[in-house]
Write an enzyme that holds these catalytic residues in place. Structure first.
Site, PDB file in Angstrom:
ATOM      1  N   ASP A 126       0.824  -1.222   0.000  1.00 42.20           N
ATOM      2  CA  ASP A 126       0.000   0.000   0.000  1.00 42.20           C
ATOM      3  C   ASP A 126       0.855   1.269   0.000  1.00 42.20           C
ATOM      4  O   ASP A 126       1.673   1.467   0.900  1.00 42.20           O
ATOM      5  CB  ASP A 126      -0.883   0.055   1.245  1.00 42.20           C
ATOM      6  N   GLU A 144     -11.745  -1.005   1.499  1.00 44.28           N
ATOM      7  CA  GLU A 144     -10.463  -0.596   2.074  1.00 44.28           C
ATOM      8  C   GLU A 144      -9.921   0.676   1.425  1.00 44.28           C
ATOM      9  O   GLU A 144     -10.243   1.027   0.293  1.00 44.28           O
ATOM     10  CB  GLU A 144      -9.435  -1.709   1.863  1.00 44.28           C
TER      11      GLU A 144
HETATM   12  C1  FRU Z   1      -4.856  -3.205   1.877  1.00 49.52           C
HETATM   13  C2  FRU Z   1      -4.711  -3.477   3.362  1.00 49.52           C
HETATM   14  C3  FRU Z   1      -5.128  -2.275   4.162  1.00 49.52           C
HETATM   15  C4  FRU Z   1      -4.323  -2.433   5.424  1.00 49.52           C
HETATM   16  C5  FRU Z   1      -3.041  -3.070   4.926  1.00 49.52           C
HETATM   17  C6  FRU Z   1      -2.428  -4.064   5.856  1.00 49.52           C
HETATM   18  O1  FRU Z   1      -3.916  -3.863   1.097  1.00 49.52           O
HETATM   19  O2  FRU Z   1      -5.444  -4.609   3.721  1.00 49.52           O
HETATM   20  O3  FRU Z   1      -6.512  -2.240   4.413  1.00 49.52           O
HETATM   21  O4  FRU Z   1      -4.111  -1.202   6.036  1.00 49.52           O
HETATM   22  O5  FRU Z   1      -3.352  -3.707   3.703  1.00 49.52           O
HETATM   23  O6  FRU Z   1      -1.300  -4.658   5.298  1.00 49.52           O
END
Ligand code: FRU
Length: 481
Positions: free
Chosen positions: A75, A328
């Site tokens: 991310d 997300e």
């Molecule tokens: C998206 C996610 C987010 C979270 C992170 C954890 O890829 O699931 O929602 O903050 O990855 O690794």
């Protein structure tokens, strides 16, 4: 568009704006999300992409470059201001990524349990094809953040050289949970921020002086908490100002509908079928299928002070009850259309989090309305804006356990994030079995009036440079040191 035979009609959404403080929650309905399959080709050979090219991310080559040899990268977000401008700071572009050590003895699928926020910088207007991102290391000192694992968020440049890093403070209690990747004591989650300083000179960018503040924990009413569901989601804060409500700062985040897991009952409005639609589902049957286990929402909060250290929850702006369990990394993207601001809510979701009877791909979903709280129209009638190539005729799978009969690129990329100009960056997960942990080629979507299309004239057949997150606003000069 004409309805697809055998499929229901989508719900009607006015796009009308409501007061952000009011309790209207837009619904991404089953009728809406059923349009994903209505628009999918049921006749493709097994394992071939069945979705329209307009919403399909072009194929990432297997021999993609590795962004950094020391850390996996997933991310990612740019340094921004309150209007989602991407800031060049004193001649440097700065991006923030969740990172995990590549050689710490666990695999890419264990990254969530070992996540830290790292950062990269490179000269503004660098050639994205040849100039690599320089890795600056972790943003926070070891042990400094709230919680023991740092999950996604956003970073805002404030007055002078102050930055606010908004993040998810995740706390794991259980070594088994951390190392095995699930199944142990559920983690806590809070939304937090750290106020610190950014420095830039001819060598690059550094950060220091962070003060961490816990901002929000789920209330159990509007937003589900851990006692109600060990698998709850409460994360991924993104803050912004709304030109329609000057002087206020809002935050969107990923949540779930408040209440004990399993006690939610799907309602007619969650299904959203048109009266008399012969292809509508029966409410009792949907409830008997267990679809009530999936209760994603996009939350909204408003800052109570200028320092952004105190926040109040507002009702969710979108719910996906009985449709999907995770919405997300939400973001609000405001675009001028015909002299009027159109608000796009973008959020990423997975195939494995869809409710019983629903099917869709990993990718980014979008919703268009006239304000941050509005009766959002799902983009392209379904909500799907851009996804990894997938044969939706085959059963859903999870990134940890793909089968060879599916399209080898169904999990090629995730965490798509829409930037100024419709540029969409994401991270590479799995390309025909080659694991990623590096940024994808950036692609471009053109959208207006809630309809979007992948721009295949951008880059090479639609694939732009890897990790292309250009800035659109200079702060602090051009960086001639
Ligand atoms: C998206 C996610 C987010 C979270 C992170 C954890 O890829 O699931 O929602 O903050 O990855 O690794």
């Amino acid at each position: 568009p004409a309805p697809t035979p055998g499929f229901p009609l989508p719900s009607t959404h006015s796009q009308q704006a409501y007061d952000p403080a009011s309790d209207f929650t837009s619904k991404w309905t089953r009728a809406d999300a059923k349009q994903i399959m209505a628009q999918s080709d049921s006749t493709v050979a097994p394992g071939v992409n069945s979705m329209s090219p307009d919403v399909t991310m072009p194929e990432i080559p297997e021999d993609f470059p590795t962004m950094n040899d020391d850390v996996w990268v997933w991310d990612t977000w740019s340094l921004t201001d309150e209007n989602a401008n991407q800031i060049s700071y004193k001649g440097w572009d700065v991006i923030f990524s969740l990172v995990a050590d590549r050689d710490a003895g666990y695999g890419f699928d264990q990254r969530h349990w070992n996540a830290r926020i790292g950062y990269f910088f490179r000269k503004t207007n660098a050639d994205p094809a040849t100039d690599k991102w320089n890795y600056g290391g972790h943003v926070f000192a070891d042990g400094a953040s709230i919680g023991n694992t740092e999950w996604s968020g956003s970073t805002r440049l404030m007055q002078g050289n102050h930055v606010n890093v908004f993040y998810t403070a995740t706390t794991f209690y259980d070594v088994a949970e951390r190392n095995a990747g699930g199944g142990g004591i559920a983690p806590d989650a809070a939304i937090a921020k750290a106020l610190g300083n950014i420095h830039a000179d001819q060598n690059g960018v550094t950060f220091d002086g962070f003060t961490h503040t816990k901002l929000l924990e789920p209330d159990g009413e509007m937003y589900q908490n851990k006692a109600q569901n060990p698998g709850f989601a409460f994360r991924d804060p993104y803050t912004f100002e709304d030109p329609a409500h000057p002087g206020k700062t809002y935050m969107v985040f990923e949540g779930n509908t408040g209440g004990t897991r399993g006690e939610y009952e799907c309602k007619a409005e969650d299904l959203g079928y048109q009266p008399g639609d012969p292809n509508a589902e029966n409410l009792n049957e949907v409830n008997s299928s267990g679809a009530y286990y999936q209760t994603a929402n996009v939350g909204l909060a408003v800052a109570d002070n200028k320092d952004l250290t105190k926040w109040s929850f507002l009702p969710p702006i979108l719910s996906a009850n009985c449709v999907n369990d995770q919405t997300e990394r939400p973001q609000i993207f405001i675009q001028n259309e015909g002299g009027k601001n159109k608000y796009y809510l973008f959020t990423i979701s997975h195939q494995f989090t869809y409710a019983a009877g629903m099917r869709g791909p990993d990718g980014v979903y979008g919703f268009a309305g006239d304000g941050i709280r509005s009766d959002y129209q799902p983009m392209n009638n379904s909500g799907l804006a851009l996804a990894s190539p997938t044969d939706l005729n085959l059963p859903s799978e999870s990134p940890e356990r793909p089968t060879p009969s599916q399209n080898g690129r169904q999990f090629q990329a995730y965490s798509h994030y829409v930037q100024p100009g419709g540029l969409v960056q994401s991270f590479i997960d799995n390309v025909n079995g080659v694991r990623g942990g590096s940024l994808s080629p950036t692609v471009k979507i053109n959208f207006r009036d809630g309809i979007s299309q992948v721009d295949r004239t951008f880059g090479q057949n639609g694939l732009g440079p890897f990790g292309y997150l250009p800035t659109n606003l200079n702060v602090g000069g051009a960086g001639h040191y």
